[in-house]
Scaffold this motif. Structure first.
Motif, mmCIF file in Angstrom:
data_model
loop_
_atom_site.group_PDB
_atom_site.id
_atom_site.type_symbol
_atom_site.label_atom_id
_atom_site.label_comp_id
_atom_site.label_asym_id
_atom_site.label_seq_id
_atom_site.Cartn_x
_atom_site.Cartn_y
_atom_site.Cartn_z
ATOM 1 N N SER A 104 0.818 -1.204 0.000
ATOM 2 C CA SER A 104 0.000 0.000 0.000
ATOM 3 C C SER A 104 0.858 1.262 0.000
ATOM 4 N N ASN A 274 -2.553 -3.655 -11.397
ATOM 5 C CA ASN A 274 -3.355 -4.008 -10.235
ATOM 6 C C ASN A 274 -4.750 -3.393 -10.399
ATOM 7 N N LYS A 277 -6.494 -1.782 -7.387
ATOM 8 C CA LYS A 277 -6.079 -0.421 -7.068
ATOM 9 C C LYS A 277 -6.864 0.581 -7.902
#
Length: 499
Positions: A104, A274, A277
């Motif tokens: 993250s 991703n 995300k």
């Protein structure tokens, strides 16, 4: 006598850090006071046969359990956490996780629950300064664990460590019995509500491929298992998978001195983007629950199919070793053990290995969690209620629990297990019903606040008669009767003009 210059330096360096942290804690306490904390004690105390009944019992003291407890405390609801790990070792960070840093972005506020002074950034800058923060790329894994330990302390979260919940028994009288295994022996407690904050494998365990069944346990491990990687020194190691945990396991094995690491990758290439995300916008965080079923399924299935790439840094951690081999298009077709060597067959080549690491994720597996045996047959799943379009079948999604608006389990057959709705699933398998708000760092505060507000509403409704009686008995005067003088009626007034 020779002085220990290193310990002197450490002591001097620690003082400014301690002072900075103390100042931050003072600011946090001030923020909480300005926000009206601590919350008003409004929950009625409950007892059953002389035993106190907990408002909320939370199973799991990792970041989700801590955030849930703080969210409840902000609304004046008492919660007690049970965690089987020793104090400071909750969650995977200091035990089975092997990444160097978190995936993250460092700027995410995580479980801060809307309090700037409770963020990781505030904690970090208080000790190391702004320049160090600006130079930081990603949060080191063990530093995140240090932050969570601090979080628990400053928010006074009540965690009972070394306590394993071995049984959950919902009752029709509005309580759930938790059977506990503690250092002092077996015991049980009653709670009005139970929250499962049990992490990525919250309703099951590692997903172990069927082809592993005949391999002796001493010859393999799942990436989530505790393992002394030092024992892999000099061995030919195979890693099945190419996600984050596969790269973390491969990198750790190489750093421990493995002779070689063969990554056996089913795909012909690694995913590059991703998609999860990209989906993480406030509208989705707040609105996933309200989406129609087909759209929920469409979104989660798309992300599952696209797959999440391993982090950039984790992949470089492996590829910098010349004895690391990325074998694409090599799903395992079979394996056998001969002369203490693991022979792995794939479509493109056969491999001879000394040890195998399976990095194949997790799955819902009720049979592997004895503590859920009383409720497992009665929990409604998405497979019970929704049939996807042909071509969109997804075992992970079908096995996911079909949760209500407060993350609560629902009965597969009405009346078969009264009270099961008093158990709330605040862990990763809630993602299809509620979105990724119950485990991952980006939206954990949003999920915890939703859970807490939902529980507050349920408690108030259940206790309405008590609260109404309190309302009737409330007698705190705003006026005392001496604030005015009764005026004579208009016909009897004497008019005195003001000069």
């Amino acid at each position: 006598m020779k002085s220990d210059s290193s310990s002197i330096t450490t002591s001097l360096a620690a003082s400014p850090r301690a002072a900075g942290l103390a100042a931050l804690e003072h600011r946090l306490a001030q923020d909480l006071e300005w926000l009206g904390g601590p919350a008003r004690d409004w929950m009625p105390r409950r007892q059953h046969e002389g035993q106190d009944v907990l408002d909320v019992a939370i199973i799991g003291g990792g970041q989700a359990g801590l955030a849930a407890a703080v969210g409840l405390a902000q609304l004046g609801i008492r919660a007690l956490i049970f965690d089987r790990a020793s104090a400071g070792c909750e969650g995977p960070w200091a035990t089975t996780a092997r990444m160097e840093t978190l995936r993250s972005p460092k700027e995410l506020t995580g479980p801060a629950m809307g309090l700037p002074a409770l963020t990781f950034r505030a904690w970090f800058e208080a000790q190391f300064g702004l320049a160090a923060w600006e130079a930081l790329d990603k949060i080191p894994r063990l530093q995140w664990m240090d932050y969570l330990r601090w979080y628990r302390r400053v928010m006074a979260v009540d965690v009972r460590n070394d306590t394993q919940v071995v049984g959950l028994h919902p009752r029709p009288d509005g309580r759930v019995r938790l059977d506990l295994k503690t250092p002092a022996g077996a015991s049980s407690v009653l709670a009005r509500r139970v929250v499962l904050a049990t992490g990525r494998d919250g309703l099951g365990g590692p997903a172990i491929p069927a082809f592993m069944q005949n391999l002796p346990r001493a010859k393999w491990a799942h990436s989530s298992h505790e393992l002394d990687y030092g024992r892999l020194a000099g061995l030919r190691v195979g890693v099945i998978g190419a996600g984050s945990s596969a790269m973390d396991s491969a990198g750790t094995a190489l750093e421990a001195g493995a002779h070689s690491v063969e990554l056996l990758i089913r795909r012909e290439d690694l995913p590059r983007v991703n998609k999860g995300k990209g989906a993480g916008v406030p509208g989705l965080t707040q609105g996933h629950w309200d989406l129609p079923d087909p759209l929920k399924w469409q979104l989660r299935h798309y992300i599952n199919v696209a797959n999440v790439p391993p982090p950039h840094g984790s992949t470089l951690r492996v590829s910098r070793f010349p004895n690391a081999y990325f074998n694409f298009g090599c799903p395992v077709r079979g394996l056998r053990l001969a002369d203490d060597v693991i022979h792995v067959a794939t479509p493109k080549a056969d491999f001879e290995l000394d040890f195998l690491i399976v990095a194949t994720g997790f799955r819902v597996d009720w049979a592997s969690r004895a503590e859920f045996s009383a409720i497992a047959p009665h929990i409604r799943t998405w497979g019970d209620r929704y049939e996807p379009q042909p071509g969109s079948e997804d075992g992970e999604l079908s096995d996911s629990p079909d949760l209500g608006p407060v993350f609560e389990f629902q009965q597969r057959s009405e009346g078969a297990c009264p009270g099961i709705e008093r158990i709330h699933c605040f862990c990763y398998p809630a993602a299809l019903s509620h979105g990724t708000v119950s485990g991952d760092i980006p939206a954990i505060s949003d999920g915890a606040q939703r859970l807490a507000s939902g529980l507050a509403s349920l408690f108030y409704r259940e206790d309405f008669e008590t609260h109404y009686a309190r309302l009737e008995a409330f007698a705190e005067p705003e006026l005392f009767g001496d604030e005015w003088t009764p005026s004579p009626l208009p016909g009897s007034r004497e008019f005195s003009p003001v000069s």
